[in-house]
Design a protein around this motif. Structure first.
Motif, PDB file in Angstrom:
ATOM      1  N   PRO A  92      49.034  66.355   9.786  1.00 35.55           N
ATOM      2  CA  PRO A  92      50.397  68.172   9.802  1.00 35.55           C
ATOM      3  C   PRO A  92      49.767  68.631  10.816  1.00 35.55           C
ATOM      4  O   PRO A  92      49.557  69.534  11.523  1.00 35.55           O
ATOM      5  N   VAL A  93      47.487  68.782  11.001  1.00 32.58           N
ATOM      6  CA  VAL A  93      46.970  70.023  11.856  1.00 32.58           C
ATOM      7  C   VAL A  93      46.442  69.240  13.261  1.00 32.58           C
ATOM      8  O   VAL A  93      45.842  67.566  12.588  1.00 32.58           O
ATOM      9  N   LYS A  96      43.923  63.346   5.461  1.00 36.06           N
ATOM     10  CA  LYS A  96      45.177  63.271   5.424  1.00 36.06           C
ATOM     11  C   LYS A  96      46.438  64.282   4.844  1.00 36.06           C
ATOM     12  O   LYS A  96      47.422  64.539   5.863  1.00 36.06           O
ATOM     13  N   LYS A  97      44.921  65.486   4.590  1.00 34.37           N
ATOM     14  CA  LYS A  97      46.100  66.828   4.944  1.00 34.37           C
ATOM     15  C   LYS A  97      45.482  68.131   5.972  1.00 34.37           C
ATOM     16  O   LYS A  97      46.156  69.380   7.248  1.00 34.37           O
ATOM     17  N   TYR A  98      44.753  67.917   6.191  1.00 31.91           N
ATOM     18  CA  TYR A  98      43.556  68.759   6.367  1.00 31.91           C
ATOM     19  C   TYR A  98      42.421  68.632   7.891  1.00 31.91           C
ATOM     20  O   TYR A  98      42.045  69.692   8.372  1.00 31.91           O
ATOM     21  N   GLY A  99      42.366  67.583   8.191  1.00 28.36           N
ATOM     22  CA  GLY A  99      42.027  67.455   9.454  1.00 28.36           C
ATOM     23  C   GLY A  99      40.359  67.014   9.162  1.00 28.36           C
ATOM     24  O   GLY A  99      40.074  67.071  10.752  1.00 28.36           O
ATOM     25  N   PHE A 100      40.064  66.682   8.159  1.00 30.22           N
ATOM     26  CA  PHE A 100      39.098  66.178   8.383  1.00 30.22           C
ATOM     27  C   PHE A 100      38.884  64.874   7.696  1.00 30.22           C
ATOM     28  O   PHE A 100      38.311  64.235   7.361  1.00 30.22           O
ATOM     29  N   GLY A 101      37.524  64.609   9.224  1.00 27.61           N
ATOM     30  CA  GLY A 101      37.972  62.828   8.827  1.00 27.61           C
ATOM     31  C   GLY A 101      35.768  63.006   8.161  1.00 27.61           C
ATOM     32  O   GLY A 101      35.441  64.129   7.657  1.00 27.61           O
ATOM     33  N   GLU A 106      28.752  53.920  18.767  1.00 26.37           N
ATOM     34  CA  GLU A 106      27.516  54.037  17.783  1.00 26.37           C
ATOM     35  C   GLU A 106      28.027  52.726  16.952  1.00 26.37           C
ATOM     36  O   GLU A 106      27.394  53.246  15.279  1.00 26.37           O
ATOM     37  N   GLY A 107      29.050  52.262  17.017  1.00 29.22           N
ATOM     38  CA  GLY A 107      29.040  51.211  15.557  1.00 29.22           C
ATOM     39  C   GLY A 107      29.343  51.485  14.643  1.00 29.22           C
ATOM     40  O   GLY A 107      29.308  51.008  13.339  1.00 29.22           O
ATOM     41  N   VAL A 108      30.335  52.596  14.328  1.00 28.21           N
ATOM     42  CA  VAL A 108      30.863  53.035  13.121  1.00 28.21           C
ATOM     43  C   VAL A 108      31.937  52.542  12.359  1.00 28.21           C
ATOM     44  O   VAL A 108      32.809  52.050  13.877  1.00 28.21           O
ATOM     45  N   THR A 109      31.976  51.806  11.711  1.00 24.18           N
ATOM     46  CA  THR A 109      33.846  50.786  11.194  1.00 24.18           C
ATOM     47  C   THR A 109      34.873  52.360  11.186  1.00 24.18           C
ATOM     48  O   THR A 109      34.336  53.299  10.413  1.00 24.18           O
ATOM     49  N   VAL A 110      35.723  51.882  11.718  1.00 22.70           N
ATOM     50  CA  VAL A 110      37.036  53.093  11.472  1.00 22.70           C
ATOM     51  C   VAL A 110      38.207  53.204  10.905  1.00 22.70           C
ATOM     52  O   VAL A 110      38.784  51.430  10.973  1.00 22.70           O
ATOM     53  N   LEU A 111      37.944  53.679   9.411  1.00 25.29           N
ATOM     54  CA  LEU A 111      39.495  53.784   8.894  1.00 25.29           C
ATOM     55  C   LEU A 111      40.073  54.492   9.197  1.00 25.29           C
ATOM     56  O   LEU A 111      39.597  55.193   8.885  1.00 25.29           O
ATOM     57  N   LYS A 112      41.358  54.297   9.043  1.00 22.08           N
ATOM     58  CA  LYS A 112      42.223  55.440   9.221  1.00 22.08           C
ATOM     59  C   LYS A 112      42.551  55.888   7.546  1.00 22.08           C
ATOM     60  O   LYS A 112      42.790  54.753   6.952  1.00 22.08           O
ATOM     61  N   ALA A 113      42.953  57.236   7.298  1.00 19.05           N
ATOM     62  CA  ALA A 113      43.173  57.781   5.824  1.00 19.05           C
ATOM     63  C   ALA A 113      44.275  57.143   5.510  1.00 19.05           C
ATOM     64  O   ALA A 113      44.974  56.863   7.153  1.00 19.05           O
ATOM     65  N   LEU A 114      44.307  57.262   4.344  1.00 18.55           N
ATOM     66  CA  LEU A 114      46.570  56.227   4.091  1.00 18.55           C
ATOM     67  C   LEU A 114      47.253  57.580   4.052  1.00 18.55           C
ATOM     68  O   LEU A 114      47.048  58.726   4.287  1.00 18.55           O
ATOM     69  N   ARG A 115      48.202  57.344   4.966  1.00 20.37           N
ATOM     70  CA  ARG A 115      49.406  58.067   5.186  1.00 20.37           C
ATOM     71  C   ARG A 115      49.851  58.684   4.258  1.00 20.37           C
ATOM     72  O   ARG A 115      50.433  58.084   2.729  1.00 20.37           O
ATOM     73  N   SER A 116      50.747  60.053   4.408  1.00 18.55           N
ATOM     74  CA  SER A 116      51.107  60.899   2.999  1.00 18.55           C
ATOM     75  C   SER A 116      52.858  60.209   2.087  1.00 18.55           C
ATOM     76  O   SER A 116      53.062  60.408   1.945  1.00 18.55           O
ATOM     77  N   ALA A 117      53.552  59.944   4.186  1.00 17.18           N
ATOM     78  CA  ALA A 117      54.243  59.767   3.904  1.00 17.18           C
ATOM     79  C   ALA A 117      54.794  58.304   4.260  1.00 17.18           C
ATOM     80  O   ALA A 117      54.257  57.469   5.000  1.00 17.18           O
ATOM     81  N   ARG A 118      55.896  57.851   3.539  1.00 18.76           N
ATOM     82  CA  ARG A 118      56.246  56.261   3.593  1.00 18.76           C
ATOM     83  C   ARG A 118      57.511  55.575   5.593  1.00 18.76           C
ATOM     84  O   ARG A 118      57.549  57.178   6.234  1.00 18.76           O
ATOM     85  N   ARG A 119      56.765  55.209   6.191  1.00 16.66           N
ATOM     86  CA  ARG A 119      57.513  54.611   7.131  1.00 16.66           C
ATOM     87  C   ARG A 119      58.785  54.223   6.713  1.00 16.66           C
ATOM     88  O   ARG A 119      58.799  53.154   5.856  1.00 16.66           O
TER      89      ARG A 119
END
Length: 138
Positions: free
Chosen positions: A15-16, A93-98, A125-138
């Motif tokens: 949300p941020v 998920k909520k506070y905007g920090f990777g 830079e060859g970093v693997t990117v994974l998304k945080a889990l969503r808070s809401a279901r689709r």
């Protein structure tokens, strides 16, 4: 259970648009507050397992002062069961920090508004990117 050379990017439904410092609720530190404090006080010195265990332990009644063999036994017991990874942490998920893990598995906070975050989230830079889990279901 640790990540290496990985960015856990903020969730799609975060949300941020800027990193927000989490606040305590009801006079108690939340998991988000504990994890934020750990990662700002000791950047690049903790693994995912350290953060998960310490944030769990510090929320226990009477926590504190446990060290040595007692702490090791409690940690072993904690990880004997399945634990959610930091992709489920409230910070991305909520506070905007990777959460950026280096090649040794040590984690630092990476605010979503930073140039470093934008560069790493784009796959630099060859970093693997994974998304945080969503808070809401689709």
């Amino acid at each position: 259970m640790n990540y290496f050379g990985t960015l856990i990017a903020v969730a799609d439904d975060c949300p941020v648009t800027r990193g927000v410092v989490p606040a305590a609720r009801g006079g108690r530190k939340t998991v988000a507050v504990l994890q934020y404090e750990m990662l700002t006080e000791r950047p690049g010195r903790l693994t995912q397992e350290d953060v998960l265990f310490e944030s769990w332990f510090l929320r226990r009644p009477g926590a504190g002062g446990l060290a040595g063999p007692e702490a090791a036994a409690l940690r072993e017991e904690f990880f004997s069961k399945e634990q959610p990874c930091l992709r489920a942490s409230p910070l991305p998920k909520k506070y905007g920090f990777g959460l950026l893990f280096d090649d040794d598995g040590l984690v630092t906070l990476c605010p979503v508004e930073s140039g470093e975050y934008a560069r790493l989230a784009a796959g630099a830079e060859g970093v693997t990117v994974l998304k945080a889990l969503r808070s809401a279901r689709r």
